[in-house]
Design an enzyme around this catalytic site. Structure first.
Site, short mmCIF file in Angstrom:
data_model
loop_
_atom_site.label_atom_id
_atom_site.label_comp_id
_atom_site.label_asym_id
_atom_site.label_seq_id
_atom_site.Cartn_x
_atom_site.Cartn_y
_atom_site.Cartn_z
N CYS A 57 -0.02 3.90 -3.57
CA CYS A 57 0.52 5.05 -2.94
C CYS A 57 0.17 6.49 -3.40
CB CYS A 57 2.11 4.79 -2.70
SG CYS A 57 2.64 4.39 -4.45
N GLU A 75 10.77 5.03 -0.80
CA GLU A 75 9.55 5.26 -1.28
C GLU A 75 8.39 5.04 -0.52
OE1 GLU A 75 9.50 6.69 -4.16
OE2 GLU A 75 11.30 6.10 -5.25
P1 NAD Z 1 5.32 -1.70 5.72
O1 NAD Z 1 6.09 -0.37 5.92
O2 NAD Z 1 4.45 -2.12 6.69
O3 NAD Z 1 6.03 -3.00 4.98
C1 NAD Z 1 7.00 -2.61 4.00
C2 NAD Z 1 8.00 -3.80 3.79
O4 NAD Z 1 8.86 -3.44 4.96
C3 NAD Z 1 7.39 -5.13 4.10
O5 NAD Z 1 7.95 -6.05 3.37
C4 NAD Z 1 7.76 -5.21 5.75
O6 NAD Z 1 7.84 -6.94 6.01
C5 NAD Z 1 9.25 -4.82 5.95
N1 NAD Z 1 9.55 -4.37 7.14
C6 NAD Z 1 8.81 -4.02 8.19
N2 NAD Z 1 9.46 -3.66 9.03
C7 NAD Z 1 10.76 -3.65 8.80
C8 NAD Z 1 11.93 -3.36 9.50
N3 NAD Z 1 12.27 -2.82 10.81
N4 NAD Z 1 13.30 -3.52 8.58
C9 NAD Z 1 13.04 -4.00 7.18
N5 NAD Z 1 11.88 -4.07 6.84
C10 NAD Z 1 10.88 -4.19 7.35
O7 NAD Z 1 4.41 -1.30 4.48
P2 NAD Z 1 3.12 -1.98 3.83
O8 NAD Z 1 2.01 -2.05 4.77
O9 NAD Z 1 3.74 -3.23 3.19
O10 NAD Z 1 2.94 -1.12 2.39
C11 NAD Z 1 1.97 -0.03 2.65
C12 NAD Z 1 2.87 1.43 2.57
O11 NAD Z 1 3.58 1.31 1.40
C13 NAD Z 1 1.71 2.53 2.40
O12 NAD Z 1 2.39 3.73 3.26
C14 NAD Z 1 1.97 3.18 0.87
O13 NAD Z 1 1.82 4.27 0.63
C15 NAD Z 1 3.49 2.96 0.64
N6 NAD Z 1 3.85 2.47 -0.69
C16 NAD Z 1 4.70 3.47 -1.18
C17 NAD Z 1 5.00 3.43 -2.54
C18 NAD Z 1 6.01 4.52 -3.22
O14 NAD Z 1 6.43 4.38 -4.30
N7 NAD Z 1 6.10 5.70 -2.66
C19 NAD Z 1 4.38 2.37 -3.35
C20 NAD Z 1 3.63 1.44 -2.84
C21 NAD Z 1 3.32 1.52 -1.35
#
Ligand code: NAD
Length: 487
Positions: free
Chosen positions: A265, A231
């Site tokens: 998002c 997502e």
């Molecule tokens: P991010 O991708 O930086 O981090 C998300 C999660 O992934 C965090 O817990 C992070 O620690 C973890 N992570 C980072 N690198 C990783 C790796 N290599 N392996 C496994 N886990 C890893 O995102 P963010 O900055 O926390 O959130 C913002 C983003 O989330 C925006 O792009 C937003 O649109 C999206 N978002 C999408 C939805 C949806 O339902 N589509 C909902 C909320 C947020």
């Protein structure tokens, strides 16, 4: 927000420390042991216990709200309405419908197999890994965790390193209920290193976060051949046609962009307005924005808080500057308090498609508005993006709007509406294009936490062999061919 209202600490806490990887593995092992018991509970027992946990959580509501507020700066109204009420609606949908969704499903079979039973059973996957972002630290992890638990799984949750306290609070309340096998819901705090370990341990990953990280998560999951639902980011285009109900559309644009300080998002990322109503619409939007009350006080009478993730401030400012350089008129967007990530809501007027703010996910309190000549142009520009999570279209002609909406490349469509899909849990939630793979919510979103097991059971005659078994001969070929033709 005045300096006098500021909380004592002038700087925000940094990211959580990483849990040692051997501790993550130990939590995963314990969660698996707990799941071996949990899966033997009847569905009715699981549903009752999940409801019991929810009651306990409600009893700690005030403390929970203050934890979320402390680590995100969200207005209390948003925590209660958008996060807690959101979880409650998800919980209600899945608890009320779990029996229907997860019951064995009879399958049709060809005539040649009429003497057998065929059905599909939904077997829990085992250990579900949830990797979640910082923007909705309660709604996203908890809604997904409850669904995975109802389906009979254990959950290993890796919350964002920027919002770990909320997850730890949930784990504490869950354990204290005494309703679940010990360790069934486990939290592994830390950054992507811990996230990678969660992928190494889990039987399935549901990842919510950026498209960039989602790609890395998909690769790691593919290496282990475990299912992975993604997502990801969005770039919601809001299309305002000249016959739109402008008051509602303007209020929606402002809420759809500035709720949660733009860190949603499915939030409105860009607006395309037919030029005949551009001035009227932008005036209404500007009036709404001028009335927003920004602050970090915990009460209910605050509309706008702060950014949650420090780097988000750079992103928002870079997009605003780029728009200014390319000729946009920017109203607002001042940095109110850099240490505490407070930035005033920004309107980018006379926006152009080539500006970064129209193309890259801003995920902050900046709303670009662009005039377009006609609805076709709006639809074309709306689709001119790699992302396709949410989109909306606004018009008093509902039939025309719904027809136009069918041309929008997005998984979540609003017609004179926006951002409600998450709470309507019967709807699949997810994106087209680079916004994701798979869907949460809906009946399939509960079943995805299970493997389907296809059962074929021979009923009669009990001791007779099948005509297609050994020894082969021509007569058997004729018989099977005849039965196949009849089927
Ligand atoms: P991010 O991708 O930086 O981090 C998300 C999660 O992934 C965090 O817990 C992070 O620690 C973890 N992570 C980072 N690198 C990783 C790796 N290599 N392996 C496994 N886990 C890893 O995102 P963010 O900055 O926390 O959130 C913002 C983003 O989330 C925006 O792009 C937003 O649109 C999206 N978002 C999408 C939805 C949806 O339902 N589509 C909902 C909320 C947020």
């Amino acid at each position: 927000m005045s300096g006098a209202e500021a909380p004592a600490a002038s700087r925000l806490p940094g990211p959580a420390r990483n849990m040692a990887l051997e501790d993550v593995r130990a939590k995963a092992d314990k969660a698996r042991e707990a799941q071996a018991q949990w899966r033997r509970y009847t569905l009715t027992q699981r549903v009752e216990r999940v409801r019991g946990f929810w009651r306990e959580l409600q009893a700690s509501k005030d403390r929970l709200i203050s934890v979320v507020h402390r680590e995100t700066g969200k207005p209390a109204t948003e925590i209660e309405v958008m996060e807690l009420c959101g979880v409650e609606l998800i919980l209600k949908y899945f608890t009320r419908n779990a029996h229907r969704i997860l019951k064995d499903q009879a399958a049709s079979r060809p005539w040649i197999f009429l003497n057998k039973k065929a059905y599909v059973r939904h077997v829990p996957r085992g250990l579900v890994g949830l990797i979640t972002p910082w923007n909705y630290p309660l709604l996203i992890p908890l809604g997904d965790a409850l669904a995975a638990l109802i389906a009979g799984n254990a959950v290993l949750l890796k919350p964002s390193e920027w919002t770990t306290d909320t997850a730890m609070f949930l784990e504490g309340v869950f354990k204290a209920t005494g309703l679940f096998p010990d360790g069934l819901l486990a939290v592994a705090p830390g950054d992507g290193t811990v996230g990678a370990e969660v992928i190494a341990q889990a039987d399935m990953i549901l990842f919510t976060g950026s498209t960039k990280t989602g790609r890395a998560v998909a690769k790691a999951a593919a290496e282990r051949l475990i299912p992975c639902v993604l997502e990801l980011g969005g770039k919601h285009p809001m299309i305002v046609l000249k016959d739109a109900p402008l008051e509602r559309a303007a209020k929606a644009a402002v809420w759809g962009r500035f709720a949660n300080s733009g860190q949603t998002c499915v939030g409105v990322e860009r607006v395309y307005v037919e030029q005949e109503v551009y001035d009227a619409f932008t005036e209404l939007v500007a009036r709404e924005v001028s009335q927003l009350r920004q602050g970090l006080e915990p009460g209910y009478d605050v509309d706008l808080g702060r950014l949650i993730y420090p780097r988000q401030l750079e992103t928002v400012l870079a997009l605003i500057n780029d728009a200014k350089e390319k000729g946009a008129r920017v109203v607002g967007g001042e940095v109110v308090d850099a240490d505490r990530l407070v930035v005033a809501p920004a309107l980018v007027l006379d926006a152009k498609q080539e500006m970064r703010v129209m193309r890259e996910e801003a995920f902050g309190p900046v709303l670009p508005i662009m005039a377009v000549r006609a609805s076709e142009e709006a639809v074309r520009l709306a689709n001119d993006s790699e992302l396709g999570l949410a989109a909306s279209i606004w018009s008093r002609d509902l039939a025309r709007a719904e027809t136009l909406a069918a041309h929008l490349e997005a998984g979540l469509i609003g017609v004179n509406d926006l951002m409600g899909h998450y709470a309507v849990c019967s709807l699949p939630f997810g994106g087209f294009k680079q916004s994701g793979v798979g869907r949460r919510h809906s009946d399939d979103g509960l079943r995805m936490f299970c493997q389907s097991q296809s059962v074929l059971a021979h009923e009669w005659p009990a001791n007779a062999p099948e005509p297609w078994w050994f020894p082969y001969n021509e007569l058997k070929v004729k018989l099977v061919s005849w039965l196949t033709k009849l089927s």
